[in-house]
Design a protein around this motif. Structure first.
Motif, PDB file in Angstrom:
ATOM      1  N   HIS B 384       0.928  -1.153   0.181  1.00  0.00           N
ATOM      2  CA  HIS B 384       0.060  -0.054  -0.095  1.00  0.00           C
ATOM      3  C   HIS B 384       0.977   1.294   0.016  1.00  0.00           C
ATOM      4  O   HIS B 384       0.749   2.029  -0.788  1.00  0.00           O
ATOM      5  CB  HIS B 384      -0.774   0.093   1.238  1.00  0.00           C
ATOM      6  CG  HIS B 384      -1.740   1.232   1.319  1.00  0.00           C
ATOM      7  ND1 HIS B 384      -2.339   1.871   2.508  1.00  0.00           N
ATOM      8  CD2 HIS B 384      -2.470   1.911   0.151  1.00  0.00           C
ATOM      9  CE1 HIS B 384      -2.918   2.879   2.383  1.00  0.00           C
ATOM     10  NE2 HIS B 384      -3.336   2.508   1.084  1.00  0.00           N
ATOM     11  N   LYS B 385       1.909   1.408   0.673  1.00  0.00           N
ATOM     12  CA  LYS B 385       2.869   2.179   0.940  1.00  0.00           C
ATOM     13  C   LYS B 385       3.426   2.590  -0.592  1.00  0.00           C
ATOM     14  O   LYS B 385       3.533   3.645  -0.961  1.00  0.00           O
ATOM     15  CB  LYS B 385       3.917   2.022   2.006  1.00  0.00           C
ATOM     16  CG  LYS B 385       4.892   3.201   2.012  1.00  0.00           C
ATOM     17  CD  LYS B 385       6.016   2.792   3.222  1.00  0.00           C
ATOM     18  CE  LYS B 385       7.247   3.637   3.300  1.00  0.00           C
ATOM     19  NZ  LYS B 385       8.080   3.529   4.430  1.00  0.00           N
ATOM     20  N   GLY B 386       3.914   1.459  -1.277  1.00  0.00           N
ATOM     21  CA  GLY B 386       4.415   1.606  -2.548  1.00  0.00           C
ATOM     22  C   GLY B 386       3.296   2.262  -3.534  1.00  0.00           C
ATOM     23  O   GLY B 386       3.746   3.170  -4.462  1.00  0.00           O
ATOM     24  N   LYS B 387       2.088   1.724  -3.367  1.00  0.00           N
ATOM     25  CA  LYS B 387       0.980   2.178  -4.227  1.00  0.00           C
ATOM     26  C   LYS B 387       0.742   3.840  -4.032  1.00  0.00           C
ATOM     27  O   LYS B 387       0.848   4.457  -5.148  1.00  0.00           O
ATOM     28  CB  LYS B 387      -0.185   1.216  -4.079  1.00  0.00           C
ATOM     29  CG  LYS B 387      -1.480   1.896  -4.522  1.00  0.00           C
ATOM     30  CD  LYS B 387      -1.456   1.483  -5.963  1.00  0.00           C
ATOM     31  CE  LYS B 387      -2.615   2.061  -6.941  1.00  0.00           C
ATOM     32  NZ  LYS B 387      -3.388   3.153  -6.494  1.00  0.00           N
ATOM     33  N   LYS B 388       0.728   4.133  -2.805  1.00  0.00           N
ATOM     34  CA  LYS B 388       0.591   5.619  -2.380  1.00  0.00           C
ATOM     35  C   LYS B 388       1.635   6.370  -2.816  1.00  0.00           C
ATOM     36  O   LYS B 388       1.374   7.670  -3.310  1.00  0.00           O
ATOM     37  CB  LYS B 388       0.455   5.768  -0.705  1.00  0.00           C
ATOM     38  CG  LYS B 388      -0.998   5.478  -0.384  1.00  0.00           C
ATOM     39  CD  LYS B 388      -1.030   6.177   0.935  1.00  0.00           C
ATOM     40  CE  LYS B 388      -0.247   5.421   2.191  1.00  0.00           C
ATOM     41  NZ  LYS B 388      -0.369   5.925   3.536  1.00  0.00           N
ATOM     42  N   GLN B 389       2.898   5.960  -2.806  1.00  0.00           N
ATOM     43  CA  GLN B 389       4.107   6.779  -3.192  1.00  0.00           C
ATOM     44  C   GLN B 389       4.190   6.594  -4.701  1.00  0.00           C
ATOM     45  O   GLN B 389       5.092   7.241  -5.254  1.00  0.00           O
ATOM     46  CB  GLN B 389       5.313   6.278  -2.649  1.00  0.00           C
ATOM     47  CG  GLN B 389       5.202   6.600  -0.865  1.00  0.00           C
ATOM     48  CD  GLN B 389       6.610   6.376  -0.312  1.00  0.00           C
ATOM     49  OE1 GLN B 389       7.567   6.041  -0.799  1.00  0.00           O
ATOM     50  NE2 GLN B 389       6.537   6.345   1.023  1.00  0.00           N
ATOM     51  N   GLY B 390       3.482   5.949  -5.392  1.00  0.00           N
ATOM     52  CA  GLY B 390       3.534   5.769  -6.798  1.00  0.00           C
ATOM     53  C   GLY B 390       4.947   5.202  -7.237  1.00  0.00           C
ATOM     54  O   GLY B 390       5.342   5.219  -8.400  1.00  0.00           O
ATOM     55  N   VAL B 391       5.185   4.213  -6.468  1.00  0.00           N
ATOM     56  CA  VAL B 391       6.527   3.607  -6.876  1.00  0.00           C
ATOM     57  C   VAL B 391       6.086   2.257  -7.592  1.00  0.00           C
ATOM     58  O   VAL B 391       5.201   1.687  -7.318  1.00  0.00           O
ATOM     59  CB  VAL B 391       7.249   2.801  -5.627  1.00  0.00           C
ATOM     60  CG1 VAL B 391       8.446   2.143  -5.985  1.00  0.00           C
ATOM     61  CG2 VAL B 391       7.521   3.847  -4.718  1.00  0.00           C
ATOM     62  N   SER B 392       6.686   2.298  -9.116  1.00  0.00           N
ATOM     63  CA  SER B 392       6.035   1.283  -9.849  1.00  0.00           C
ATOM     64  C   SER B 392       6.980   0.007  -9.622  1.00  0.00           C
ATOM     65  O   SER B 392       8.248   0.190  -9.813  1.00  0.00           O
ATOM     66  CB  SER B 392       5.812   1.859 -11.311  1.00  0.00           C
ATOM     67  OG  SER B 392       6.796   1.118 -12.163  1.00  0.00           O
ATOM     68  N   THR B 393       6.454  -1.009  -9.523  1.00  0.00           N
ATOM     69  CA  THR B 393       7.205  -2.194  -9.553  1.00  0.00           C
ATOM     70  C   THR B 393       6.827  -3.257 -10.463  1.00  0.00           C
ATOM     71  O   THR B 393       5.533  -3.157 -10.845  1.00  0.00           O
ATOM     72  CB  THR B 393       6.957  -2.944  -8.220  1.00  0.00           C
ATOM     73  OG1 THR B 393       5.637  -3.327  -7.865  1.00  0.00           O
ATOM     74  CG2 THR B 393       7.633  -2.164  -6.833  1.00  0.00           C
ATOM     75  N   PRO B 394       7.601  -4.070 -11.154  1.00  0.00           N
ATOM     76  CA  PRO B 394       7.143  -5.008 -12.233  1.00  0.00           C
ATOM     77  C   PRO B 394       6.076  -5.832 -11.364  1.00  0.00           C
ATOM     78  O   PRO B 394       6.247  -6.260 -10.527  1.00  0.00           O
ATOM     79  CB  PRO B 394       8.374  -5.781 -12.389  1.00  0.00           C
ATOM     80  CG  PRO B 394       9.559  -5.067 -11.586  1.00  0.00           C
ATOM     81  CD  PRO B 394       9.023  -4.090 -10.694  1.00  0.00           C
ATOM     82  N   GLY B 395       5.160  -5.928 -12.579  1.00  0.00           N
ATOM     83  CA  GLY B 395       3.971  -6.852 -12.170  1.00  0.00           C
ATOM     84  C   GLY B 395       2.838  -6.319 -11.496  1.00  0.00           C
ATOM     85  O   GLY B 395       2.208  -6.872 -10.703  1.00  0.00           O
ATOM     86  N   SER B 396       2.764  -4.960 -11.258  1.00  0.00           N
ATOM     87  CA  SER B 396       1.701  -4.285 -10.650  1.00  0.00           C
ATOM     88  C   SER B 396       0.394  -4.309 -11.574  1.00  0.00           C
ATOM     89  O   SER B 396       0.773  -4.044 -12.798  1.00  0.00           O
ATOM     90  CB  SER B 396       2.157  -2.960 -10.058  1.00  0.00           C
ATOM     91  OG  SER B 396       3.092  -2.913  -9.571  1.00  0.00           O
ATOM     92  N   PHE B 397      -0.668  -4.438 -11.089  1.00  0.00           N
ATOM     93  CA  PHE B 397      -1.618  -4.213 -11.880  1.00  0.00           C
ATOM     94  C   PHE B 397      -2.741  -3.172 -11.518  1.00  0.00           C
ATOM     95  O   PHE B 397      -2.800  -2.984 -10.146  1.00  0.00           O
ATOM     96  CB  PHE B 397      -2.710  -5.625 -11.614  1.00  0.00           C
ATOM     97  CG  PHE B 397      -1.847  -6.836 -11.949  1.00  0.00           C
ATOM     98  CD1 PHE B 397      -1.998  -7.209 -13.548  1.00  0.00           C
ATOM     99  CD2 PHE B 397      -1.052  -7.442 -11.085  1.00  0.00           C
ATOM    100  CE1 PHE B 397      -1.171  -8.395 -13.930  1.00  0.00           C
ATOM    101  CE2 PHE B 397      -0.548  -8.624 -11.801  1.00  0.00           C
ATOM    102  CZ  PHE B 397      -0.371  -9.079 -13.092  1.00  0.00           C
ATOM    103  N   PRO B 398      -3.217  -2.416 -12.222  1.00  0.00           N
ATOM    104  CA  PRO B 398      -3.890  -1.368 -12.137  1.00  0.00           C
ATOM    105  C   PRO B 398      -5.330  -1.890 -11.419  1.00  0.00           C
ATOM    106  O   PRO B 398      -5.784  -2.704 -12.249  1.00  0.00           O
ATOM    107  CB  PRO B 398      -4.007  -0.466 -13.490  1.00  0.00           C
ATOM    108  CG  PRO B 398      -3.658  -1.506 -14.511  1.00  0.00           C
ATOM    109  CD  PRO B 398      -2.760  -2.467 -13.747  1.00  0.00           C
ATOM    110  N   MET B 399      -5.992  -1.541 -10.251  1.00  0.00           N
ATOM    111  CA  MET B 399      -7.123  -2.236  -9.943  1.00  0.00           C
ATOM    112  C   MET B 399      -8.259  -1.192  -9.892  1.00  0.00           C
ATOM    113  O   MET B 399      -9.228  -1.627  -9.625  1.00  0.00           O
ATOM    114  CB  MET B 399      -6.699  -2.559  -8.287  1.00  0.00           C
ATOM    115  CG  MET B 399      -5.932  -3.856  -8.335  1.00  0.00           C
ATOM    116  SD  MET B 399      -6.774  -5.218  -8.862  1.00  0.00           S
ATOM    117  CE  MET B 399      -5.510  -6.655  -8.992  1.00  0.00           C
ATOM    118  N   ALA B 400      -7.997   0.037 -10.066  1.00  0.00           N
ATOM    119  CA  ALA B 400      -8.981   1.012 -10.119  1.00  0.00           C
ATOM    120  C   ALA B 400     -10.238   0.654 -10.848  1.00  0.00           C
ATOM    121  O   ALA B 400     -11.649   0.528 -10.584  1.00  0.00           O
ATOM    122  CB  ALA B 400      -8.688   2.411 -10.472  1.00  0.00           C
ATOM    123  N   PRO B 401     -10.027   0.338 -12.407  1.00  0.00           N
ATOM    124  CA  PRO B 401     -11.044  -0.159 -13.028  1.00  0.00           C
ATOM    125  C   PRO B 401     -11.845  -1.513 -12.592  1.00  0.00           C
ATOM    126  O   PRO B 401     -13.115  -1.596 -12.330  1.00  0.00           O
ATOM    127  CB  PRO B 401     -10.444  -0.636 -14.637  1.00  0.00           C
ATOM    128  CG  PRO B 401      -9.129  -0.342 -14.377  1.00  0.00           C
ATOM    129  CD  PRO B 401      -8.677   0.082 -12.838  1.00  0.00           C
TER     130      PRO B 401
END
Ligand code: SF4
Lengths: 205, 466, 252
Positions: B384-401
């Protein structure tokens, strides 16, 4: 010491973020006793059982020690001065020499070391060594065989009791639970790495 | 780009993977066995240990002060180091003051963390690791891949080769022979050095005693012939009282190596006694912060309870497949996935932000942790911290949709039925690369979107809403 | 995860949360859950507007998205009836995950999410520890291997599943080796880490096959979907189903 102050300051600042702090739980120390390890007839029997389980050699007769040393084919060892009287004659008879001063230059020559134990823990098969009971730390450490001579009155039942009976004046307390060992190479157990490969405990009545 | 841990696992030799997996499986099994044999409710003990440790770090300022006072009273010198550099300088200063040219070291994760060995070597101080595994790591210029079993990734043949290369005897793969050779080589080092450097597993605030455990006896030997003893210890290693050590020693040995107690368990609070001919005349304790005081203020502070037993590494399926080196830092496995992104503070968080993703969140680590650290929760918080800080890591999936769909019931129901189309698509043509990889090894079940809802409406049963 | 200690709502009137996986793939499991609950004397409500528990977003660290989904779920499952889920994983989201993602949120912001934790049950856990069922009728002559899903660690599900399945005449329960090991699914984990995930699943299948079971049973279809997907590709598929499907089958 700027680092000290900085660390305490950071710790205190961080602690303001936490929710007040958990209390120190009250607990019954007997919950920590491995009861199945204490089902023998008495303290020594339990100790002997558990000490044996960690490859220690519990002995109750001087003769056992003598024949063990004989079977190991040793000829020269270190012995605490206070114990020399007891061992000297019997060992001399079978051609084993002991000396009561540890000479650092000869660290590799001592095939065994005899020192006093300050106590032992039955629950775990642990021999307790302290600076004041051990005549020379190196004498209990560098030889392949270590023989700890244990006065019966110094047997303690559990780890918890051993911790509770720490002498505040002792700066160094060592618990040795069996011979030194490693499993670093492919998990294979090898006994006798830096310290003794044989740990004997002789009960002294 | 695949996640680096996935990539590392792919490239890992089958041999190494098998070695790591086997060791993990074996120790995991032995741990359970000894705990269940000895205690009626081992989980209650893990919770107790967690509570004591949590209490201690929640009051770290006063316990640290108390430990400092107790140690000083017993004749030890206490130092504090804010970071790795400060700790290294502190150690160097002590050594220089006593004119020490040679140092023996017993295994310590704190000194690994501050990369003490290369620093001292650069300063011209010969520094020899004495734990067998760490010694092999040192001559191979490798790094440990496990907290408790540093060379879990090495085969005996490799060890035999390095021993031969370093003049420690002919090529011989017998572990006993290797151990004997190390014994002979290292005792010379112990006897010729001027100082012994150790870590510390626990510090009792009450008595000031630092507790050091080793199976090999190398910490004992690092001190016995030497004039100076330096212990580098993380500030979180404190426990309140001597009697609390019963909780931790019993759990540590069983969790780490399935023993009742580690062979050599030492309680030290100062230099040797005057009557004792061998042993240090000076004892120094260097309390290391290096990011710990910051972690204390964050939501993952429970990680400071860790007693470095390695049980979470042994049980972790990802660790077993990837090995400790995959985690690119001193601590591998679940503990590393939490600690590495935090230890370096804000600056190094992005560098390690992918580590918390390397978990199926299976929770096996939490189940074995002797101090009951909720590791999976921390992995989630760090994600969650990574997501909030906008750190992109390989294999992240956008979950908003997905969230939009999952909060729009009508659209959801339509999608459920419409996605039946998937049954007719050749799955191998899946558009996203990872999804293609996934489907390369797996078959999906038949899509039956909406079937249950239809069944509900048509059945003659007595369900309440029909 | 540690669900055993929580006091939760018990009632014979219940709400079914079918889970997105059953909505999409495993209609049979949802049907079996209804039949089994009804056989245990329950009236089952199935709220139409239900979607997903939000776990995929939650596991991805996107709490902003998963909180919204949790709030939607709380709205759909309002009231005080028990919420029964044929998945230990989705149940754990209600029992544990929501607490974590709303850790510092005030009550108002949660819009009823907290109540989900007081009412949610994995179905077997509910039958045994909620309704007090300890036996199940019928007969099935079968060797059944049980896979405990990771999200049921520390919960009552494992014991409940064994109690019920084991009480069916003719059923022989088989415990598989290294049961604490994950099957390797973990949602998006298996997509980001396909190699590791496949390795994990393969080891799990080795352990399952070592027991020569007639079928593999679990309380989570996600694990079974993953394991069966792998097994089919490795040409060693075996019959697999959710525990409630076995219970439903035993009913005849
Ligand atoms: S996190 Fe827990 S299990 Fe892992 S090393 Fe630390 S104490 Fe051991």
């Amino acid at each position: 010491m700027p680092d000290r102050d900085a660390i305490f300051k950071r710790v205190r600042t961080s602690l303001l973020q936490s929710s007040g702090g958990a209390p120190l739980p009250d607990y019954d120390p007997s919950a920590l006793v491995a009861k199945p390890r204490l089902t023998g007839a008495g303290l020594w029997e339990n100790f002997a059982q558990n000490f044996g389980a960690v490859s220690g050699r519990p002995m109750t007769e001087l003769g056992e020690v003598v024949s063990f040393l004989k079977s190991e084919g040793v000829s020269y060892g270190y012995c605490d001065l206070a114990l020399c009287e007891r061992f000297e004659t019997v060992l001399d008879e079978i051609g084993i020499e002991i000396v009561s001063t540890y000479d650092r230059e000869r660290y590799d020559d001592y095939q065994f070391g005899i020192t006093r134990a300050a106590g032992a823990i039955a629950e775990t098969g642990t021999v307790i060594l302290t600076d004041s009971s051990t005549s020379d730390r190196l004498g209990a450490l560098t030889p392949w065989i270590h023989i700890a001579v244990l006065p019966e009155a110094c047997l303690i039942e559990t780890v918890g009791e051993a911790l509770a009976s720490f002498d505040p004046d002792e700066t160094t307390i060592i618990w040795a639970t069996g011979p030194s060992k490693t499993a670093d190479i492919e998990g294979i157990l090898i006994e006798g790495v830096h310290g003794p490969g044989e740990q004997v405990c002789l009960l002294m009545l | 780009m695949p996640n680096p841990i996935e990539q590392y696992a792919r490239d890992l030799s089958e041999e190494t993977r098998e070695a790591v997996r086997k060791s993990g499986a074996l120790t995991t099994g032995q741990r359970v066995e000894i705990l269940q044999k000895d205690y009626e409710d081992p989980d209650a003990l893990r919770r107790l240990a967690g509570e004591i440790k949590q209490h201690t770090i929640d009051h770290l300022d006063s316990y640290l002060e108390q430990a400092e006072a107790s140690l000083t009273k017993a004749g030890a010198k206490v130092h504090f180091a804010s970071d790795a550099d400060s700790a290294r300088q502190c150690v160097l200063g002590i050594l220089q003051q006593s004119d020490v040219q040679r140092v023996v070291k017993s295994k310590s994760m704190a000194t690994e963390e501050i990369h003490l060995n290369p620093f001292l070597e650069k300063q011209g101080i010969e520094t020899v690791e004495t734990d067998l595994g760490e010694f092999i790591i040192q001559i191979d210029e490798d790094t440990p891949s496990h907290i408790v079993r540093p060379i879990i990734h090495k085969k005996r043949e490799e060890v035999a080769e390095s021993f031969e290369k370093h003049g420690l005897g002919d090529y011989n793969t017998d572990p006993e022979t290797i151990t004997r050779r190390a014994r002979v080589h290292l005792r010379e080092k112990y006897m010729q050095s001027g100082a012994g450097i150790t870590g510390g597993n626990f510090v009792s605030a009450e008595s000031g005693r630092i507790v050091l455990v080793t199976n090999e006896g190398n910490a004992r030997f690092s001190m016995a012939p030497n004039k100076v003893h330096i212990a580098v210890i993380g500030i979180e290693k404190i426990v309140p009282r001597d009697r609390d050590l019963a909780v931790f020693l019993n759990l540590l040995a069983r969790s780490a190596t399935a023993q009742q107690l580690t062979v050599y368990t030492q309680f030290i609070k100062g230099p040797r006694m005057p009557s004792q001919p061998s042993g240090p005349e000076e004892m120094h304790v260097v309390f290391l912060d290096n990011g710990r005081s910051q972690i204390l203020g964050e939501s993952c502070r429970e990680i400071l309870r860790c007693i470095r037993c390695g049980a979470c590494q042994n049980v972790c399926p990802v660790y077993r497949h990837a090995s400790g080196h995959a985690y690119r830092a001193v601590y591998g496995g679940p503990i590393g996935a939490v600690l590495s992104p935090l230890l370096g503070g804000k600056a190094s968080f992005p560098e390690y932000a992918d580590l918390p993703k390397a978990s199926s969140l299976c929770g096996a680590c939490r189940e074995v942790c002797p101090v009951d650290i909720p590791i999976p929760d921390m992995l989630l918080k760090l994600r969650h911290k990574g997501k909030k800080q906008g750190v992109s890591t390989p294999g992240s999936f956008p979950m908003a949709p997905f969230a939009t769909l999952a909060t729009s019931p009508t659209a959801w129901r339509t999608a459920m039925t419409a996605a039946r189309a998937m049954n007719y698509l050749p799955m191998k043509l899946a558009p996203i690369k990872p999804l293609r990889d996934w489907l390369g090894d797996r078959t999906l079940p038949k899509w039956r979107g909406g079937d249950f809802r239809r069944w509900l409406k048509t059945r003659k049963g007595n369900n309440a809403d029909a | 995860m540690a669900t055993q200690s929580i006091e939760r709502a018990v009632n014979t009137e219940v709400q079914l949360m079918m889970t997105c996986l059953c909505d999409a793939f495993y209609a049979g499991v949802a049907e079996a859950t209804v039949r089994v609950l009804e056989a245990a004397g329950c009236r089952v409500h199935v709220p139409e507007d239900q979607t997903c528990c939000g776990q995929p977003a939650f596991n991805g660290g996107d709490f902003e998205s998963s909180r919204k989904i949790a709030q939607h779920t709380a709205k759909v499952f309002s009231g005080d009836l028990p919420i029964i889920v044929p998945s230990g994983s989705c149940a754990a989201m209600h029992l544990h995950g929501n607490g974590l993602q709303f850790e510092n949120a005030p009550d108002e912001g949660q819009m009823g999410v907290r109540s989900l934790a007081k009412r949610t049950w994995e179905v077997c856990d509910f039958l045994v520890h909620g309704l007090g069922k300890t036996t199940w009728p019928g007969r099935l002559d079968r060797r059944v291997a049980i896979h405990d899903s990771c999200h049921t660690r520390g919960s009552g599900t494992g014991a409940a599943m064994r109690t019920l399945l084991g009480s069916i005449a003719g059923v022989e329960l088989l415990e598989i080796g290294q049961a604490e090991q994950c099957c390797g699914f973990g949602g998006t984990f298996s997509v980001t880490f396909p190699h590791i995930s496949t390795g994990m699943g393969t080891l799990k299948l080795d352990e399952v096959h070592a027991k020569r079971p007639d079928m593999l049973v679990s309380g989570d279809m996600s694990c079974l979907m993953h394991l069966n997907g792998l097994a089919e590709n490795q040409e060693r598929a075996l019959p697999h189903c959710h525990a409630v499907e076995v219970l439903a089958e035993a009913l005849g």
